[in-house]
Design a protein around this motif. Structure first.
Motif, PDB file in Angstrom:
ATOM      1  N   ARG A 136      44.665  27.893 -12.525  1.00 29.02           N
ATOM      2  CA  ARG A 136      44.415  26.816 -13.480  1.00 29.02           C
ATOM      3  C   ARG A 136      43.467  25.760 -12.927  1.00 29.02           C
ATOM      4  NH1 ARG A 136      50.651  25.745 -15.522  1.00 29.02           N
ATOM      5  NH2 ARG A 136      50.999  27.808 -16.460  1.00 29.02           N
TER       6      ARG A 136
ATOM      7  N   GLY B 177      52.017  22.128 -17.150  1.00 23.56           N
ATOM      8  CA  GLY B 177      51.695  22.946 -18.322  1.00 23.56           C
ATOM      9  C   GLY B 177      52.647  24.091 -18.576  1.00 23.56           C
TER      10      GLY B 177
ATOM     11  N   PHE C 189      52.450  16.889 -23.006  1.00 27.35           N
ATOM     12  CA  PHE C 189      52.994  18.225 -22.735  1.00 27.35           C
ATOM     13  C   PHE C 189      54.518  18.205 -22.813  1.00 27.35           C
ATOM     14  CE2 PHE C 189      48.982  19.756 -20.700  1.00 27.35           C
ATOM     15  CZ  PHE C 189      48.971  21.032 -21.217  1.00 27.35           C
TER      16      PHE C 189
ATOM     17  N   THR D  11      47.384  18.639 -27.085  1.00 25.47           N
ATOM     18  CA  THR D  11      46.919  18.727 -25.696  1.00 25.47           C
ATOM     19  C   THR D  11      45.496  19.290 -25.666  1.00 25.47           C
ATOM     20  OG1 THR D  11      48.118  20.833 -25.524  1.00 25.47           O
ATOM     21  CG2 THR D  11      49.187  18.862 -24.658  1.00 25.47           C
ATOM     22  N   TYR D  12      45.358  20.577 -25.907  1.00 23.51           N
ATOM     23  CA  TYR D  12      44.027  21.187 -25.884  1.00 23.51           C
ATOM     24  C   TYR D  12      43.162  20.673 -27.038  1.00 23.51           C
ATOM     25  CZ  TYR D  12      46.471  24.256 -22.680  1.00 23.51           C
ATOM     26  OH  TYR D  12      47.221  24.729 -21.635  1.00 23.51           O
TER      27      TYR D  12
ATOM     28  N   ASN E 220      47.800  20.167 -17.015  1.00 20.92           N
ATOM     29  CA  ASN E 220      48.169  21.559 -17.253  1.00 20.92           C
ATOM     30  C   ASN E 220      48.584  22.247 -15.953  1.00 20.92           C
ATOM     31  OD1 ASN E 220      48.403  24.007 -18.792  1.00 20.92           O
ATOM     32  ND2 ASN E 220      46.452  24.660 -17.931  1.00 20.92           N
TER      33      ASN E 220
END
Length: 306
Positions: A157, A120, A202, A223-224, A116
């Motif tokens: 991040r 990201g 991503f 992804t998450y 990310n």
């Protein structure tokens, strides 16, 4: 606390940075010559220059940066707090202890957090297509993919990876594992390959936004949502789901399969042992597929029409 938007670099600043890089380094023909090594080097340099520009702008407000970083660490820790609360009522989950789940959590969260951090920002591709600002990137003497991945780069991040390192460090210290050379080597390998796999997810799913503008939510689910899936042992999920993240979207290679070897756990699918060492191959195939999806999307793009 957000930084004032007037401090953030815009398209003109990005153009200036890239053009100065071309002028300082070589003429445009040199930095974009048609060799894989040259194209890769120029893409990495473009990413670095764009990310450095955004970092310089954001670090002009250091108090805001520190507060946001601290908030990110606290918020992301809540995910692991849920796991801790579950183990107040049980000693194992699917045959895995709290320290073993901490290992799964730390590895998947660290891999996702690094991916990310580096790429990201590409999830904003759909917004750029709708606004017509992607065309600006396409006319610059730098790869559009590198620019998109570094766009609005923020060290805030780092909150997710920092929290993951803390959990992973605790888990490794608490694990009852006989650390042989192959198990020790597998830990950095799975972290690097896991980061590359998430980066491929991503980019690959973001590329769908060339055709489907709302694909961002689909990307987030892999992804998450995928990272959340990998927080828990494969033994608590249906075998069909486990097979899907092995032979479909290869999220199982982020940590599930290497962890079976490291933690000496049985494979719920009964796969050959070679799968537990195949994360580099899965990462390479994932990046290749993501690259093909990006190139196909870019060729299908016809501009904003204005």
């Amino acid at each position: 606390m957000a930084e004032p938007t007037t401090s953030l670099p815009g398209a003109a600043a990005t153009d200036t940075v890239i053009r100065e890089a071309v002028t300082r380094g070589a003429d445009l023909g040199d930095v974009t010559r048609d060799t894989p090594a040259a194209r890769t080097a120029w893409a990495l340099r473009s990413w670095w220059l764009t990310a450095a520009m955004w970092t310089k702008a954001i670090m002009s407000y250091r108090a805001s940066f520190v507060l946001m970083l601290g908030a990110n660490v606290v918020v992301t820790f809540l995910d692991f707090a849920v796991v801790i609360l579950m183990f107040r009522h049980t000693d194992t989950l699917g045959g895995w202890t709290l320290a073993e789940l901490g290992f799964l959590y730390g590895t998947s969260t660290l891999a996702l957090g690094l991916a990310n951090l580096f790429v990201g920002s590409i999830d904003a591709l759909g917004e750029r297509i709708r606004a017509g600002t992607l065309d600006t990137m396409l006319v610059r003497p730098a790869p559009a993919l590198a620019q998109l991945c570094a766009e609005r780069f923020s060290l805030r991040r780092l909150g997710r990876p920092l929290q993951a390192v803390a959990v992973l460090g605790w888990a490794v210290a608490a694990l009852d594992v006989h650390w042989t050379w192959d198990r020790i080597l597998l830990v950095p390998v799975l972290l690097i390959c896991g980061t590359l796999i998430f980066a491929a997810v991503f980019i690959g799913f973001a590329s769908l936004q060339f055709w489907w503008g709302e694909a961002k939510e689909l990307q987030n689910s892999f992804t998450y949502g995928g990272a959340t899936l990998l927080h828990y042992p494969p033994t608590i999920f249906a075998k069909e789901l486990v097979a899907g993240v092995v032979f479909g979207v290869p999220l199982a290679f982020v940590n599930w399969l290497p962890a079976l070897r490291i933690l000496d756990k049985p494979d719920p699918l009964g796969l050959p042992t070679a799968f537990q060492f195949a994360s580099p191959l899965a990462a390479a195939l994932g990046l290749a597929a993501a690259g093909l999806a990006w190139r196909a999307g870019l060729r299908a793009y016809r501009g904003a029409g204005s």
